[in-house]
Design a protein around this motif. Structure first.
Motif, PDB file in Angstrom:
ATOM      1  N   LEU A  96       0.656  -1.345  -0.196  1.00 34.87           N
ATOM      2  CA  LEU A  96       0.195   0.159   0.045  1.00 34.87           C
ATOM      3  C   LEU A  96       0.797   1.558   0.338  1.00 34.87           C
ATOM      4  CD1 LEU A  96      -3.060   1.303   0.249  1.00 34.87           C
ATOM      5  CD2 LEU A  96      -2.868   0.830   3.102  1.00 34.87           C
ATOM      6  N   TYR A  97       0.644   1.458  -0.666  1.00 35.66           N
ATOM      7  CA  TYR A  97       1.125   3.542  -1.302  1.00 35.66           C
ATOM      8  C   TYR A  97       0.687   4.516  -0.747  1.00 35.66           C
ATOM      9  CZ  TYR A  97       4.705  -0.484  -3.480  1.00 35.66           C
ATOM     10  OH  TYR A  97       5.518  -1.303  -3.290  1.00 35.66           O
ATOM     11  N   GLY A  98       1.340   5.232  -0.410  1.00 35.89           N
ATOM     12  CA  GLY A  98       0.303   7.067  -0.482  1.00 35.89           C
ATOM     13  C   GLY A  98       1.802   8.574   0.231  1.00 35.89           C
ATOM     14  N   ASP A  99       0.764   9.235   0.396  1.00 31.76           N
ATOM     15  CA  ASP A  99       1.376  10.381   0.568  1.00 31.76           C
ATOM     16  C   ASP A  99       1.950  10.837   2.701  1.00 31.76           C
ATOM     17  OD1 ASP A  99       2.340  11.122  -1.675  1.00 31.76           O
ATOM     18  OD2 ASP A  99       0.643  11.675  -2.249  1.00 31.76           O
ATOM     19  N   GLU A 100       0.068  10.593   2.342  1.00 31.78           N
ATOM     20  CA  GLU A 100      -0.018  10.539   3.827  1.00 31.78           C
ATOM     21  C   GLU A 100      -0.901   9.156   4.472  1.00 31.78           C
ATOM     22  OE1 GLU A 100      -1.598  13.784   5.442  1.00 31.78           O
ATOM     23  OE2 GLU A 100      -0.968  15.676   3.799  1.00 31.78           O
ATOM     24  N   LEU A 101      -0.746   8.583   5.608  1.00 29.77           N
ATOM     25  CA  LEU A 101      -1.325   7.531   6.401  1.00 29.77           C
ATOM     26  C   LEU A 101      -1.668   8.098   7.951  1.00 29.77           C
ATOM     27  CD1 LEU A 101      -1.916   4.707   6.834  1.00 29.77           C
ATOM     28  CD2 LEU A 101       0.495   4.490   7.752  1.00 29.77           C
ATOM     29  N   ASN A 102      -2.450   7.449   8.144  1.00 35.01           N
ATOM     30  CA  ASN A 102      -2.710   7.216   9.580  1.00 35.01           C
ATOM     31  C   ASN A 102      -3.452   6.130  10.181  1.00 35.01           C
ATOM     32  OD1 ASN A 102      -4.685  10.326   8.673  1.00 35.01           O
ATOM     33  ND2 ASN A 102      -3.892  10.217  10.162  1.00 35.01           N
ATOM     34  N   TYR A 103      -2.768   5.473  11.345  1.00 36.34           N
ATOM     35  CA  TYR A 103      -2.688   4.063  11.370  1.00 36.34           C
ATOM     36  C   TYR A 103      -3.041   3.618  12.674  1.00 36.34           C
ATOM     37  CZ  TYR A 103      -2.005  -0.532  12.232  1.00 36.34           C
ATOM     38  OH  TYR A 103      -1.954  -2.101  12.126  1.00 36.34           O
ATOM     39  N   PHE A 104      -3.858   2.908  13.169  1.00 34.83           N
ATOM     40  CA  PHE A 104      -4.449   3.036  14.368  1.00 34.83           C
ATOM     41  C   PHE A 104      -4.448   1.787  14.797  1.00 34.83           C
ATOM     42  CE2 PHE A 104      -6.897   5.659  11.976  1.00 34.83           C
ATOM     43  CZ  PHE A 104      -6.632   6.853  13.164  1.00 34.83           C
ATOM     44  N   SER A 113      -3.786   8.755   1.726  1.00 36.11           N
ATOM     45  CA  SER A 113      -4.415   9.847   1.413  1.00 36.11           C
ATOM     46  C   SER A 113      -2.883  10.161   0.433  1.00 36.11           C
ATOM     47  CB  SER A 113      -5.106  10.869   1.631  1.00 36.11           C
ATOM     48  OG  SER A 113      -4.594  11.742   2.653  1.00 36.11           O
ATOM     49  N   GLY A 114      -2.860  10.611  -0.827  1.00 36.22           N
ATOM     50  CA  GLY A 114      -2.268  11.189  -1.674  1.00 36.22           C
ATOM     51  C   GLY A 114      -3.168  11.582  -2.490  1.00 36.22           C
ATOM     52  N   GLU A 115      -2.043  11.926  -3.758  1.00 33.20           N
ATOM     53  CA  GLU A 115      -2.227  12.244  -5.341  1.00 33.20           C
ATOM     54  C   GLU A 115      -2.316  10.746  -5.623  1.00 33.20           C
ATOM     55  OE1 GLU A 115      -1.971  14.408  -7.377  1.00 33.20           O
ATOM     56  OE2 GLU A 115      -2.037  16.264  -5.951  1.00 33.20           O
ATOM     57  N   GLU A 116      -1.891   9.813  -5.330  1.00 30.06           N
ATOM     58  CA  GLU A 116      -2.220   8.298  -5.922  1.00 30.06           C
ATOM     59  C   GLU A 116      -2.067   8.093  -4.734  1.00 30.06           C
ATOM     60  OE1 GLU A 116      -1.503   6.715  -9.950  1.00 30.06           O
ATOM     61  OE2 GLU A 116      -0.091   6.273  -8.659  1.00 30.06           O
ATOM     62  N   VAL A 117      -3.141   7.092  -4.615  1.00 30.49           N
ATOM     63  CA  VAL A 117      -2.573   5.519  -3.257  1.00 30.49           C
ATOM     64  C   VAL A 117      -2.990   4.476  -4.076  1.00 30.49           C
ATOM     65  CG1 VAL A 117      -4.281   5.021  -1.505  1.00 30.49           C
ATOM     66  CG2 VAL A 117      -3.894   7.083  -1.197  1.00 30.49           C
ATOM     67  N   LYS A 118      -1.751   3.789  -3.747  1.00 28.60           N
ATOM     68  CA  LYS A 118      -2.220   2.537  -4.789  1.00 28.60           C
ATOM     69  C   LYS A 118      -1.832   1.357  -4.181  1.00 28.60           C
ATOM     70  CE  LYS A 118       1.798   1.180  -7.242  1.00 28.60           C
ATOM     71  NZ  LYS A 118       2.643   0.874  -8.330  1.00 28.60           N
ATOM     72  N   LEU A 119      -2.685  -0.120  -3.628  1.00 29.45           N
ATOM     73  CA  LEU A 119      -3.176  -1.219  -2.611  1.00 29.45           C
ATOM     74  C   LEU A 119      -2.737  -2.132  -3.960  1.00 29.45           C
ATOM     75  CD1 LEU A 119      -3.784  -2.699  -1.098  1.00 29.45           C
ATOM     76  CD2 LEU A 119      -5.786  -2.656  -1.755  1.00 29.45           C
ATOM     77  N   ASP A 120      -1.547  -2.832  -3.997  1.00 27.19           N
ATOM     78  CA  ASP A 120      -0.855  -3.672  -5.260  1.00 27.19           C
ATOM     79  C   ASP A 120      -1.067  -4.799  -3.814  1.00 27.19           C
ATOM     80  OD1 ASP A 120      -0.337  -2.742  -7.415  1.00 27.19           O
ATOM     81  OD2 ASP A 120       1.573  -1.947  -6.467  1.00 27.19           O
ATOM     82  N   GLY A 121      -1.586  -5.610  -5.175  1.00 23.81           N
ATOM     83  CA  GLY A 121      -2.314  -8.177  -4.368  1.00 23.81           C
ATOM     84  C   GLY A 121      -1.739  -8.604  -5.510  1.00 23.81           C
ATOM     85  N   THR A 128      -6.295   5.103  -5.789  1.00 23.26           N
ATOM     86  CA  THR A 128      -7.712   6.046  -6.005  1.00 23.26           C
ATOM     87  C   THR A 128      -6.598   7.019  -5.249  1.00 23.26           C
ATOM     88  OG1 THR A 128      -9.619   6.437  -4.648  1.00 23.26           O
ATOM     89  CG2 THR A 128      -8.043   5.095  -3.527  1.00 23.26           C
ATOM     90  N   ASN A 129      -7.604   8.435  -4.305  1.00 26.77           N
ATOM     91  CA  ASN A 129      -6.569   9.630  -4.047  1.00 26.77           C
ATOM     92  C   ASN A 129      -7.336   9.014  -2.240  1.00 26.77           C
ATOM     93  OD1 ASN A 129      -9.580  10.069  -3.528  1.00 26.77           O
ATOM     94  ND2 ASN A 129      -9.407  12.248  -4.512  1.00 26.77           N
ATOM     95  N   LYS A 130      -7.876   8.319  -1.561  1.00 28.79           N
ATOM     96  CA  LYS A 130      -7.935   8.168  -0.749  1.00 28.79           C
ATOM     97  C   LYS A 130      -8.672   6.033  -0.348  1.00 28.79           C
ATOM     98  CE  LYS A 130      -9.421  10.184   4.037  1.00 28.79           C
ATOM     99  NZ  LYS A 130      -9.866  11.090   4.770  1.00 28.79           N
ATOM    100  N   LEU A 131      -7.510   5.630   0.438  1.00 28.04           N
ATOM    101  CA  LEU A 131      -8.195   4.826   1.070  1.00 28.04           C
ATOM    102  C   LEU A 131      -8.045   4.286   2.755  1.00 28.04           C
ATOM    103  CD1 LEU A 131      -8.847   1.394  -0.344  1.00 28.04           C
ATOM    104  CD2 LEU A 131      -6.463   1.263   0.129  1.00 28.04           C
TER     105      LEU A 131
END
Length: 139
Positions: A96-104, A113-121, A128-131
């Protein structure tokens, strides 16, 4: 409904919730681990005590590795706010790639979130821009 059926129904529901609450209590909460950073200092962020980490930051939580340029780690809340070149690697199969992360950490929710959020499986790529990703449940 007759009285015996109602009584059985309510007892069944009560036992279900008792079982559910017992299993939730029995789950071990695992703290997020700081593995690496070039710089670390105490900080106040979002009105909480935090550790500010800068430079090649690496965290681990329940067999997942998380990378970023900088982050705030909240030990009391078992959570992270991460910034810049965010990457989560789970089991070498999910990235999972992006610019910002809030992890709980307590529930495994990653909001990225970010310009291009990418989830590779293994068999898919999602952009997307937010996941919202519940990484402990892979959904």
């Amino acid at each position: 409904m007759n009285h015996k059926i109602k009584q059985f129904f309510f007892k069944s529901i009560a036992l279900f919730f008792l079982f559910l609450s017992g299993s939730l209590i029995a789950q071990k909460v695992e703290q997020i681990e700081i593995l690496e950073a070039e710089y670390l200092e105490s900080a106040q962020q979002r009105g909480q005590e935090a550790q500010k980490l800068v430079g090649n930051v690496k965290f681990k939580h329940k067999e997942a590795l998380m990378y970023c340029d900088s982050a705030f780690y909240y030990a009391g809340a078992n959570s992270i706010d991460a910034y810049g070149s965010v990457h989560i690697n789970q089991g070498d199969t999910t990235h999972l790639y992006g610019d910002e992360l809030n992890y709980f950490g307590n529930n495994g929710l990653a909001i990225i979130s970010g310009e291009e959020v990418k989830l590779d499986g293994r068999q898919f790529t999602l952009t997307t821009n937010k996941l919202y990703f519940y990484r402990l449940e892979n959904r």
